[in-house]
Each structure stands twice: as C-alpha cells, then as structure tokens.
Design a protein around this motif. Structure first.
Motif, PDB file in Angstrom:
ATOM      1  N   THR A 125       1.007  -1.222  -0.340  1.00  0.00           N
ATOM      2  CA  THR A 125      -0.313   0.106  -0.077  1.00  0.00           C
ATOM      3  C   THR A 125       0.601   0.717  -0.581  1.00  0.00           C
ATOM      4  OG1 THR A 125      -1.866  -1.037   1.292  1.00  0.00           O
ATOM      5  CG2 THR A 125      -1.551   1.538   1.707  1.00  0.00           C
ATOM      6  N   ALA A 126       0.825   2.283  -0.839  1.00  0.00           N
ATOM      7  CA  ALA A 126       1.312   3.406  -1.061  1.00  0.00           C
ATOM      8  C   ALA A 126       1.048   4.424  -0.051  1.00  0.00           C
ATOM      9  CB  ALA A 126       1.383   3.871  -2.367  1.00  0.00           C
ATOM     10  N   HIS A 150      12.675  -6.377  -3.295  1.00  0.00           N
ATOM     11  CA  HIS A 150      11.293  -5.119  -4.470  1.00  0.00           C
ATOM     12  C   HIS A 150      12.324  -5.552  -5.374  1.00  0.00           C
ATOM     13  CE1 HIS A 150      14.149  -0.486  -3.166  1.00  0.00           C
ATOM     14  NE2 HIS A 150      14.139  -1.674  -3.579  1.00  0.00           N
ATOM     15  N   SER A 151      11.204  -5.013  -6.507  1.00  0.00           N
ATOM     16  CA  SER A 151      11.894  -5.011  -7.755  1.00  0.00           C
ATOM     17  C   SER A 151      11.771  -4.101  -8.747  1.00  0.00           C
ATOM     18  CB  SER A 151      11.541  -6.191  -8.479  1.00  0.00           C
ATOM     19  OG  SER A 151      11.461  -6.398 -10.319  1.00  0.00           O
ATOM     20  N   LEU A 152      11.452  -3.589  -9.883  1.00  0.00           N
ATOM     21  CA  LEU A 152      10.994  -1.793 -10.641  1.00  0.00           C
ATOM     22  C   LEU A 152      10.294  -2.346 -11.683  1.00  0.00           C
ATOM     23  CD1 LEU A 152      14.018   0.304 -10.502  1.00  0.00           C
ATOM     24  CD2 LEU A 152      12.188   0.496  -8.915  1.00  0.00           C
ATOM     25  N   ASP A 153      10.950  -3.829 -11.927  1.00  0.00           N
ATOM     26  CA  ASP A 153      10.269  -4.714 -12.950  1.00  0.00           C
ATOM     27  C   ASP A 153       9.564  -5.997 -12.677  1.00  0.00           C
ATOM     28  OD1 ASP A 153      12.420  -6.122 -12.499  1.00  0.00           O
ATOM     29  OD2 ASP A 153      13.162  -4.910 -14.618  1.00  0.00           O
ATOM     30  N   GLY A 154       9.827  -6.336 -11.861  1.00  0.00           N
ATOM     31  CA  GLY A 154       8.850  -7.785 -10.986  1.00  0.00           C
ATOM     32  C   GLY A 154       9.993  -8.581 -11.629  1.00  0.00           C
ATOM     33  N   LEU A 155      11.586  -8.175 -12.523  1.00  0.00           N
ATOM     34  CA  LEU A 155      11.782  -9.365 -12.755  1.00  0.00           C
ATOM     35  C   LEU A 155      13.492  -9.671 -11.786  1.00  0.00           C
ATOM     36  CD1 LEU A 155      11.780  -8.903 -16.693  1.00  0.00           C
ATOM     37  CD2 LEU A 155      10.494 -10.674 -14.759  1.00  0.00           C
ATOM     38  N   TYR A 181       7.017  -0.363  -7.501  1.00  0.00           N
ATOM     39  CA  TYR A 181       7.247  -1.457  -6.984  1.00  0.00           C
ATOM     40  C   TYR A 181       6.811  -2.752  -7.131  1.00  0.00           C
ATOM     41  CZ  TYR A 181      10.463   2.881  -5.669  1.00  0.00           C
ATOM     42  OH  TYR A 181      11.234   4.123  -5.940  1.00  0.00           O
ATOM     43  N   HIS A 182       7.509  -3.175  -6.739  1.00  0.00           N
ATOM     44  CA  HIS A 182       7.014  -4.662  -6.891  1.00  0.00           C
ATOM     45  C   HIS A 182       7.703  -5.278  -5.745  1.00  0.00           C
ATOM     46  CE1 HIS A 182       5.138  -5.313 -10.804  1.00  0.00           C
ATOM     47  NE2 HIS A 182       6.591  -3.920 -11.328  1.00  0.00           N
ATOM     48  N   TYR A 183       7.170  -6.056  -5.126  1.00  0.00           N
ATOM     49  CA  TYR A 183       7.461  -6.892  -3.222  1.00  0.00           C
ATOM     50  C   TYR A 183       7.933  -8.209  -3.841  1.00  0.00           C
ATOM     51  CZ  TYR A 183       7.843  -2.096  -1.790  1.00  0.00           C
ATOM     52  OH  TYR A 183       8.119  -1.276  -1.872  1.00  0.00           O
ATOM     53  N   ASN A 201       1.931  -5.522  -5.780  1.00  0.00           N
ATOM     54  CA  ASN A 201       3.474  -3.645  -6.194  1.00  0.00           C
ATOM     55  C   ASN A 201       2.177  -3.117  -5.778  1.00  0.00           C
ATOM     56  OD1 ASN A 201       1.194  -3.275  -8.945  1.00  0.00           O
ATOM     57  ND2 ASN A 201       1.521  -5.305  -8.465  1.00  0.00           N
ATOM     58  N   ALA A 202       3.051  -1.803  -5.852  1.00  0.00           N
ATOM     59  CA  ALA A 202       2.285  -0.472  -4.952  1.00  0.00           C
ATOM     60  C   ALA A 202       3.115   0.344  -5.641  1.00  0.00           C
ATOM     61  CB  ALA A 202       1.639  -0.502  -4.292  1.00  0.00           C
ATOM     62  N   THR A 203       2.264   1.510  -6.587  1.00  0.00           N
ATOM     63  CA  THR A 203       2.816   2.673  -7.052  1.00  0.00           C
ATOM     64  C   THR A 203       3.073   3.867  -5.973  1.00  0.00           C
ATOM     65  OG1 THR A 203       2.685   2.454  -8.955  1.00  0.00           O
ATOM     66  CG2 THR A 203       2.607   4.413  -8.804  1.00  0.00           C
ATOM     67  N   THR A 204       4.296   4.545  -5.602  1.00  0.00           N
ATOM     68  CA  THR A 204       4.476   5.837  -4.295  1.00  0.00           C
ATOM     69  C   THR A 204       3.229   6.694  -5.477  1.00  0.00           C
ATOM     70  OG1 THR A 204       6.413   6.650  -5.773  1.00  0.00           O
ATOM     71  CG2 THR A 204       6.702   4.932  -3.591  1.00  0.00           C
ATOM     72  N   VAL A 205       2.561   7.096  -4.053  1.00  0.00           N
ATOM     73  CA  VAL A 205       2.078   8.203  -4.786  1.00  0.00           C
ATOM     74  C   VAL A 205       3.144   9.177  -5.674  1.00  0.00           C
ATOM     75  CG1 VAL A 205       0.787  11.082  -3.675  1.00  0.00           C
ATOM     76  CG2 VAL A 205       0.416   8.866  -1.936  1.00  0.00           C
ATOM     77  N   VAL A 206       2.178  10.376  -6.741  1.00  0.00           N
ATOM     78  CA  VAL A 206       2.837  11.048  -7.737  1.00  0.00           C
ATOM     79  C   VAL A 206       3.162  12.148  -7.133  1.00  0.00           C
ATOM     80  CG1 VAL A 206       1.040  12.237  -8.121  1.00  0.00           C
ATOM     81  CG2 VAL A 206       1.941  12.246  -9.735  1.00  0.00           C
ATOM     82  N   CYS A 207       4.723  11.936  -7.459  1.00  0.00           N
ATOM     83  CA  CYS A 207       5.706  12.858  -7.531  1.00  0.00           C
ATOM     84  C   CYS A 207       4.362  14.794  -7.308  1.00  0.00           C
ATOM     85  CB  CYS A 207       6.782  13.871  -8.359  1.00  0.00           C
ATOM     86  SG  CYS A 207       7.574  11.697  -9.221  1.00  0.00           S
TER      87      CYS A 207
END
Length: 597
Positions: A125-126, A150-155, A181-183, A201-207
């Motif tokens: 959860t972001a 964690h991973s940025l691409d799931g690979l 981010y993938h965990y 996975n979750a995406t941090t709150v937008v910049c």
C-alpha cells in the motif's frame, strides 16, 4: 545370537573351543546435524577385535532402537531421512563373537530446523510519495525472520530488508515518487528459506508538481483582474489560486483543473489592489508557490456631474456650466443634440473643469446639451439635459447704397433692404472714410435717409448696416457725396460815385474766395424796386453804371453768387448823377478792373 531385538535361542552342544573376548566399548561418540534430515555420527574405535559396531537411536534417550550395524573398524555413520528440527539421541557399542561391548557415551543432535512455511497474503500500500507499507500473513512458527525483496520490473529482485521472527509488516521508505514497486517475501531460518509469497505491487504517490512561474495579474476592468502563469509541471491535477488584500493574509480563491494557465477574477471592487499567488497540486501534494503578482482594478467610474446650465451668449455661442460631483475624473465629455435624441460628442474638458463655451453655432437655433465625467474606469452617468437658443441671426447686409447731394446742407441716402429680419438700420457717417460715427436709426424695411444740417461744400462718406437682437449685419458698400458749395460771403464797403450826368462808378470789397461772380442791382428808391443792372465775374470789385439819367439819384447793392447760391446783399450805396447840361460833352470811361489787377 543377539541383536537389538534380543538374543536367539541357544545352539546345540558344541565342541569346546576357546572363547573370544568381547570388544572394548567405543569412545568419544559425537552426533552432528548436517541438515534438516541428516545427522552424522563419529566415534573412536578402542578395540581391535570387534566384528563391527551397533548404532542405536532414541527420540527421548530412554527407548532405543537399533539403527544400523557396521563392519569392523568403521568409526562413523550418516543417519539420513530424519525429521527436520528433531532431537535425536545416539549410542554405539562394539560387538564380536565374544559378545557386545558396553555402550559408548550418549551423543545427541537436532536436525536442522524445518524450512519455514511460505508467508501469504502479501499486500503493498502506497502511503506517500516515498513510502509503501507491506503486510503479510505469517504461516510458520519456526522462522527466524523474513526477507523482503523489491523489484522495479517484477524480474530483477533486490533484497530490501531482513526482519526478525513474527514480523508481518514493513514500511519501505525513501522511495521515488510516482514509481511502481514490486514486492515478495519469504521466511527463513537455519533450515533455509521458505518459498516466496505472492507478488504485490504499489505505486508511490505521484510526485509533487513543479511550482508554476511567471504569474502576471492584469486589470481588465473596474471589477476584473486577469491572471496568467506558466505551467512547469506535467503531472499537476490543477492549480490553487490564492488571493490576498495585503500580500500577507491569503485565502484560496479558485481551484482549476490540469493544464489551465489563466483565470479571470471577477466581482472585484473598483480601484482596489489585489495580490495573487498560485501553486499546483496533485495526489502527491502541493507545489511551491509561484511569484506573487498584484494588480489594481480599473479606477472607479466618476460620479455624474450635476446642475448643467446652458446660457446663450450670442448668435454663435452658448456657454455651459455644471457642478463637478466627482474627485477622480480624468475629464468631462460634452455632448450636443439638435433634437434631444441624437447626440454627438463636441468637446473634452479636463479634470475639475466646470464650464465650456460652444462657439461657431448656427444663429437662432435651439441646442440641447448633456455632460458626463470619464476616467480609466469608464464614464459616469449623464448630467441633466440643458438647452438654449442662440440669438436670432443677424440680418443680411443692405446693398446698393447711394448718396445724393441735395443742397449745401443735405445729402439723401438710399439702399436696398436685403434682409427680412432686421429691427432697423444703423447709418454711419465719416469725414474721411476711416473714422465712423452713427448718425441715425431707420426702422424696419426703411430704405432711405436724408442727412441734413451738413456743412456746405463738404464730402461725406456713408455706410449702413441692419440690426436686430442677433446683432448687426455686415456693412453696405461705402457711398459718398459732397454738399453743394457754400454760398459766397457778402461783399463789403460798397461805394457809388457819380462821374458824369450818365455814369456812376461802383467799388466794393470781395470778402469771398469762392464766388463765381457778383450781381449788381439798382433802385430809384432804395427800398423795393431793384433791377439787376450787371453781372461781373469772380474777383471783380468795380463796375461803371452808364447811360443814366442826369441829375438823378440812384441806389445800388451787390451780392456774390456761385453754385451754392447768393450771398447776402451788401449795404446800399447812393449817388446822384450830375445836373443836366444844355449840350452834351465827352464822357470819360473808367476801365473795369478785376480784383488783384
């Protein structure tokens, strides 16, 4: 015979033989867990006569089970297929035909702990632009902890943190905003790693968006300020516009959607300064503020002028006056109408002006006026409407003025009346055609005048103009005439001298310089019966009256004459011809001599 299960029955009788000694008990038994399912045993062989070794195992150190029997000289054994994380007890004894040795010392080892169960229900959860919280279910009771990756691409995965046992959440901070981010999580202990949990996975709150810049505030009217700015962000959800009356105390004025870079702030107070600032926003929060811009709404429109009065000054001019009821006008707009309906601006009067002269108008015409103040804020309402009528048109100039000499003291004038609205005519006279004086007024439609009482033999110049309430017309042509020449002066000192029976000589003094001649008259009684006896030319002062009767008294008078008339008679002179003689005698004639000869 015997084994761990006990001894067999005895065999039949044998022949006597030498009995073998039982072997010595092995020593230094050790048990070492190698894995979750294997423990290795080692011991010291202290006997040289063993046939082998019997290894026994127990789960509690009390109840023993034969595990394996080795050959002679073996000093180790690998106990495989065990249960993970289980404590096992061991003992060993040597044996041969002579029997079994005593047991070694006890050795105990616990297989490597069981690999923990795979954690479940991983969620991500972001929380903010830089943090994602993880949570999972601990399905194992034997983990030493959990490894979070964690991973940025799931690979491609990177270990992120290792927790202690029983932890079921983790806050991954220091992340990049607006990034996915993938965990995955696995438990671990001495027995190894569990399988990985599900991937979450979750995406941090937008910049947070970049701050806008270049804010400008432009007054558009008395009640509106237009704002514009540069949008320096590609991820703004919109913009918050804030307003302040003093640049210190701010309130949110309006919130726009994305990509909007202008806003019109309406409903403001005229002539008032407002301050503005703008910041972008999105789910990540608010940007920094733009620069502060301020603008002053267009000045308030002035109050309408009042008490407009229009006053006729002449045939072509009407003066206006009004009350200035505003303190912020740039000036005044003066408007004129021929009918009070259709208006046209005719003049601008500067600030604080309260009057205007409207010149060059048509005579005898009614004009309507209204005035309003103006400034950058716009126009005031109009004043009241005032009207005035220019004075009646001046009449047309009379024409064809003619001056006719009538006598020594009179010149008659005549002209053409070329106007239909004169009150009358003003007649002016000049002795030199330069300096003029009014000598008479002639009523409406008059076209002649007799100028009497003039000096004789004098040239007079005349001009005429018509007049009415609107003023005077232009002048007529100039006409001149000269009064009849003056009658000559009375001759003086008339004397009569008898020269003979038939002749009397006359002499007189010429008192005039303008006579055309002299008229000589004679009378027998000096009272009533006078007879012209001679006319002589100018400047003569003598005359001989001949062919008279002898011894007769005669009376004489003389007067000068010219075109102007006759002078008054001179005094009377008397003379008596000589007494009659019996016989004629020669006559003596005197010549007639002109004055000055």
């Amino acid at each position: 015979a015997f084994n761990a299960g006990g001894a067999s029955g005895y065999s039949g009788p044998a022949q006597a033989a030498t009995v073998v000694c039982a072997p010595n008990a092995p020593d230094n038994l050790t048990a070492t867990a190698l894995s979750q399912s294997e423990i290795t045993l080692a011991w010291t062989d202290t006997s040289e006569v063993e046939s082998g070794f019997q290894v026994e195992r127990s789960l509690d150190g009390l109840a023993w089970t034969p595990l394996v029997t080795t050959t002679a000289n073996v000093t180790s054994y690998a106990d495989a297929g065990l249960a993970c994380g289980m404590a096992y007890h061991y003992r060993v004894r040597a044996y041969n035909a002579g029997g079994a040795s005593g047991y070694s010392g006890l050795a105990q080892a616990t297989t490597v702990v069981c690999t923990p169960n795979t954690p479940g229900n991983l969620t991500a959860t972001a929380i903010s632009q830089s943090e994602i919280t993880l949570a999972w279910t601990d399905t194992s009771e034997v983990e030493s902890g959990f490894q979070v990756e964690h991973s940025l691409d799931g690979l491609a995965w990177t270990p992120q943190v290792t927790t202690t046992a029983n932890v079921t959440s983790y806050a991954d901070a220091g992340l990049a905003c607006g990034t996915a981010y993938h965990y995955r999580v696995r438990a671990f202990n001495a027995g190894g790693d569990s399988g990985y949990s599900n991937t979450a996975n979750a995406t941090t709150v937008v910049c947070t968006p970049a701050a806008p810049s270049g804010l400008t505030a432009t007054p558009a009217s008395q009640m509106q300020v237009n704002l514009s700015w540069a949008d320096n962000s590609s991820n703004a959800s919109g913009f918050h516009i804030e307003q302040s009356p003093n640049g210190t105390d701010w309130t949110t004025l309006y919130t726009t959607t994305a990509n909007v870079t202008t806003y019109s702030n309406t409903g403001l107070t005229c002539g008032t300064t407002y301050y503005y600032r703008v910041h972008a926003y999105n789910a990540g929060g608010d940007s920094g503020y733009s620069n502060i811009a301020n603008a002053t709404t267009v000045v308030c429109a002035p109050a309408a002028p009042g008490e407009l009065i229009a006053t006729t000054v002449s045939q072509t001019r009407i003066d206006l006056a009004w009350t200035d009821q505003s303190d912020n006008e740039t000036g005044f707009q003066v408007e004129r109408s021929a009918d009070g309906v259709a208006w046209a601006q005719i003049a601008l009067v500067s600030a604080n002006g309260v009057s205007y002269s409207d010149a060059g108008l048509a005579c005898g015409t009614t004009f309507y006026y209204r005035v309003r103040a103006y400034n950058a804020g716009g126009d005031s309402g109009y004043s009241n409407i005032a009207n005035a009528t220019t004075f009646v048109c001046a009449p047309a100039a009379p024409g064809e003025l003619i001056a006719t000499t009538v006598s020594q003291t009179r010149i008659d004038l005549a002209w053409t009346d070329q106007s239909d609205n004169e009150t009358g005519f003003q007649i002016e006279r000049s002795a030199d055609g330069v300096v003029w004086a009014q000598i008479a007024l002639v009523s409406t439609n008059g076209m002649s005048y007799s100028d009497a009482g003039l000096a004789c033999g004098t040239t007079f110049y005349y001009r005429v103009h018509a007049d009415n309430a609107g003023g005077n017309s232009g002048y007529s042509n100039i006409a001149n005439a000269t009064t009849v020449v003056c009658a000559p002066n009375t001759p003086g000192n008339l004397t009569a001298t008898a020269v003979s029976q038939m002749r009397i000589d006359l002499t007189w003094i010429d008192n005039s310089n303008n006579e055309e001649g002299f008229q000589l008259e004679r009378s027998l009684d000096g009272a009533t019966a006078w007879t012209l006896v001679a006319t002589v030319g100018a400047n003569y002062t003598t005359h001989s009256d001949i062919d008279l009767t002898c011894d007769q008294a005669f009376y004489y008078r003389v007067r000068a004459y010219n075109a102007g008339g006759n002078s008054i008679y001179s005094q009377t002179a008397r003379a008596t011809t000589e007494a009659c003689a019996s016989a004629p005698r020669n006559l003596l004639y005197l010549p007639i001599v002109a004055k000055g000869q």
